[in-house]
Design a protein around this motif. Structure first.
Motif, PDB file in Angstrom:
ATOM      1  N   GLY A  65      -1.684  -2.977   7.543  1.00 15.25           N
ATOM      2  CA  GLY A  65      -0.392  -2.822   8.321  1.00 15.25           C
ATOM      3  C   GLY A  65      -0.585  -1.960   9.573  1.00 15.25           C
ATOM      4  N   GLY A  66      -0.777  -0.682   9.236  1.00 20.05           N
ATOM      5  CA  GLY A  66      -0.845   0.233  10.358  1.00 20.05           C
ATOM      6  C   GLY A  66       0.415   0.917  10.594  1.00 20.05           C
ATOM      7  N   ALA A  84       0.772  -1.230  -0.022  1.00 24.13           N
ATOM      8  CA  ALA A  84       0.143   0.217   0.014  1.00 24.13           C
ATOM      9  C   ALA A  84       0.644   1.229  -0.095  1.00 24.13           C
ATOM     10  CB  ALA A  84      -0.991  -0.013   1.273  1.00 24.13           C
ATOM     11  N   MET A 142       0.007  -4.130   3.355  1.00 31.73           N
ATOM     12  CA  MET A 142       0.909  -3.145   4.135  1.00 31.73           C
ATOM     13  C   MET A 142       1.536  -2.166   3.490  1.00 31.73           C
ATOM     14  SD  MET A 142       2.684  -6.520   6.307  1.00 31.73           S
ATOM     15  CE  MET A 142       3.190  -5.728   7.884  1.00 31.73           C
ATOM     16  N   GLY A 143       1.723  -1.263   4.082  1.00 36.90           N
ATOM     17  CA  GLY A 143       2.459  -0.063   3.542  1.00 36.90           C
ATOM     18  C   GLY A 143       3.816   0.467   4.605  1.00 36.90           C
ATOM     19  N   ARG A 144       3.507   1.161   5.611  1.00 36.40           N
ATOM     20  CA  ARG A 144       4.569   1.724   6.578  1.00 36.40           C
ATOM     21  C   ARG A 144       5.637   0.626   6.768  1.00 36.40           C
ATOM     22  NH1 ARG A 144       0.481   5.178   9.763  1.00 36.40           N
ATOM     23  NH2 ARG A 144      -0.796   3.549   8.952  1.00 36.40           N
ATOM     24  N   GLN A 176     -12.894   3.414   1.147  1.00 43.49           N
ATOM     25  CA  GLN A 176     -12.866   3.741   2.549  1.00 43.49           C
ATOM     26  C   GLN A 176     -14.345   3.502   3.009  1.00 43.49           C
ATOM     27  OE1 GLN A 176      -9.571   3.796   2.898  1.00 43.49           O
ATOM     28  NE2 GLN A 176      -9.266   4.434   4.852  1.00 43.49           N
ATOM     29  N   ASP A 213      -0.687   4.348  -1.136  1.00 40.81           N
ATOM     30  CA  ASP A 213      -1.776   5.287  -1.211  1.00 40.81           C
ATOM     31  C   ASP A 213      -2.045   6.637  -0.305  1.00 40.81           C
ATOM     32  OD1 ASP A 213      -2.724   3.247   0.401  1.00 40.81           O
ATOM     33  OD2 ASP A 213      -4.894   3.896  -0.042  1.00 40.81           O
ATOM     34  N   HIS A 214      -0.827   6.462   0.603  1.00 41.25           N
ATOM     35  CA  HIS A 214      -1.389   7.159   1.821  1.00 41.25           C
ATOM     36  C   HIS A 214      -1.440   8.849   1.440  1.00 41.25           C
ATOM     37  CE1 HIS A 214       0.363   3.641   3.013  1.00 41.25           C
ATOM     38  NE2 HIS A 214       0.183   4.020   4.226  1.00 41.25           N
ATOM     39  N   LYS A 258     -10.401  -5.184   3.680  1.00 42.00           N
ATOM     40  CA  LYS A 258      -9.236  -4.796   4.416  1.00 42.00           C
ATOM     41  C   LYS A 258      -9.469  -4.367   5.754  1.00 42.00           C
ATOM     42  CE  LYS A 258      -5.382  -1.571   4.088  1.00 42.00           C
ATOM     43  NZ  LYS A 258      -4.709  -0.663   2.994  1.00 42.00           N
ATOM     44  N   ARG A 309      -6.897   3.206  -5.383  1.00 39.68           N
ATOM     45  CA  ARG A 309      -7.530   4.189  -4.612  1.00 39.68           C
ATOM     46  C   ARG A 309      -8.814   4.760  -5.151  1.00 39.68           C
ATOM     47  NH1 ARG A 309      -9.511   4.352   0.330  1.00 39.68           N
ATOM     48  NH2 ARG A 309      -7.646   3.582   1.095  1.00 39.68           N
TER      49      ARG A 309
HETATM   50  C1  R5P Z   1      -4.962   4.318   4.482  1.00 37.87           C
HETATM   51  O1  R5P Z   1      -6.191   4.638   4.580  1.00 37.87           O
HETATM   52  C2  R5P Z   1      -4.511   3.459   3.461  1.00 37.87           C
HETATM   53  O2  R5P Z   1      -5.630   2.797   2.715  1.00 37.87           O
HETATM   54  C3  R5P Z   1      -3.359   2.667   3.545  1.00 37.87           C
HETATM   55  O3  R5P Z   1      -3.295   2.034   2.243  1.00 37.87           O
HETATM   56  C4  R5P Z   1      -3.425   1.590   4.561  1.00 37.87           C
HETATM   57  O4  R5P Z   1      -3.574   2.171   5.656  1.00 37.87           O
HETATM   58  C5  R5P Z   1      -2.205   0.702   4.688  1.00 37.87           C
HETATM   59  O5  R5P Z   1      -1.065   1.093   4.967  1.00 37.87           O
HETATM   60  P1  R5P Z   1      -0.138   1.017   6.148  1.00 37.87           P
HETATM   61  O6  R5P Z   1       0.143  -0.299   6.292  1.00 37.87           O
HETATM   62  O7  R5P Z   1       0.837   1.953   6.308  1.00 37.87           O
HETATM   63  O8  R5P Z   1      -1.199   1.382   7.497  1.00 37.87           O
END
Ligand code: R5P
Length: 288
Positions: free
Chosen positions: A224-225, A53, A250-252, A139, A55-56, A201, A105
């Motif tokens: 992921g968060g 991810a 997962m993103g961050r 969302q 798309d933040h 998700k 997104r």
């Molecule tokens: C948040 O709204 C986005 O959809 C992010 O893609 C999602 O939260 C996933 O990213 P992370 O793992 O960094 O939370």
């Protein structure tokens, strides 16, 4: 006129026709195009996916690690099973030769300076098809100030998706004031699935996560968060798939890792090969 060929004779009379169902939970009654797109996102051999991810920026601008997606993400994006991003970044930074499926997104509106649940559908199905998207993400703010609007955004997108063969991923967004527990996520995921989302998700919770996956009739991918330690993130991914998740988005925890490629490979081993968290952490350390 082409030459007329002889009529065939080999009808494979001893080979039974394969009438087995589709490999993803709750997706057997979907049309061919949606299944085909889902089978690009989820690996048919494992039934799971590792989505990256990025798309933040659609609501919080240049997030740490995403300042320059061309320079910082694209060098390793091929290692993900699927890339989740906005159409703006896709057109600006992703070469059309990129071979992995993309999930776009499709909601937006408010920034971090405003009420986040006040979203609208932010792209057309026509543009999603033009960009060869494999799914659209939207969302859903259950319990949020604009709960009904966000649910109706999702149902409108699902109707469009069904018309054109596009899967819709509902992303459960939790307001700051809401408890992140299994009871909340059971409610949120089930509402998304009941109203037509093709997959959902949601966040992992240490207690009773298996009741969240069990009560959701379609696949769940774990969000992921915030960035946590690599071993902790690998453990969370492991627990999520062992407790019924069909993969992660997962993103961050990947792009903010000291070694994103190593982390992505370790997460893939956990998700697709059921590698134990400690072994995956060793793999991460060896690769980094
Ligand atoms: C948040 O709204 C986005 O959809 C992010 O893609 C999602 O939260 C996933 O990213 P992370 O793992 O960094 O939370």
């Amino acid at each position: 006129m082409p030459e007329v060929d002889k009529e065939g004779k080999d009808y494979c009379l001893n080979v039974p026709v394969d009438n087995s169902g589709f490999f993803l939970k709750g997706c057997n009654s979907l049309d061919w195009g949606i299944k085909n797109r889902l089978a690009r996102i989820f690996n048919p051999a494992t039934g799971r996916t590792v989505m990256l991810a990025i798309d933040h920026g659609y609501f919080q601008g240049p997030t740490t690690g995403l300042e320059r997606i061309d320079a910082k993400i694209m060098p390793f994006a091929e290692h993900a099973d699927t890339l989740m991003l906005t159409r703006g970044i896709l057109r600006a930074n992703v070469p059309p030769s990129y071979s992995k499926p993309v999930v776009l997104r499709a909601s937006g509106g408010p920034s971090i300076l405003r009420e986040l649940s006040n979203e609208e559908i932010a792209m057309s199905m026509e543009d999603a098809l033009r960009l060869n998207a494999s799914a659209l993400a939207i969302q859903v703010f259950i319990g949020g100030e604009f709960e009904t609007r966000s649910v109706h955004n999702m149902t409108r997108l699902v109707d469009q998706g069904l018309r054109y063969g596009m899967p819709i991923l509902a992303v459960t967004a939790v307001g700051k004031e809401m408890a992140r527990d299994a009871r909340y996520f059971r409610l949120a995921c089930r509402i998304c699935a009941e109203l037509g989302a093709h997959y959902v998700k949601t966040y992992y919770v240490p207690e009773d996560f298996e009741t969240v996956t069990a009560s959701c009739p379609v696949p769940i991918v774990m969000a992921g968060g915030k960035k946590i330690g690599e071993l902790e993130a690998l453990t969370m991914a492991y627990n999520a798939v062992q407790q019924g998740a069909s993969g992660v988005d997962m993103g961050r925890n990947i792009f903010q890792s000291e070694a994103p490629i190593a982390m992505l490979k370790a997460v893939k081993a956990v998700v697709h090969e059921n590698l134990m968290p400690q072994q995956a952490f060793e793999m991460y350390n060896d690769l980094k």
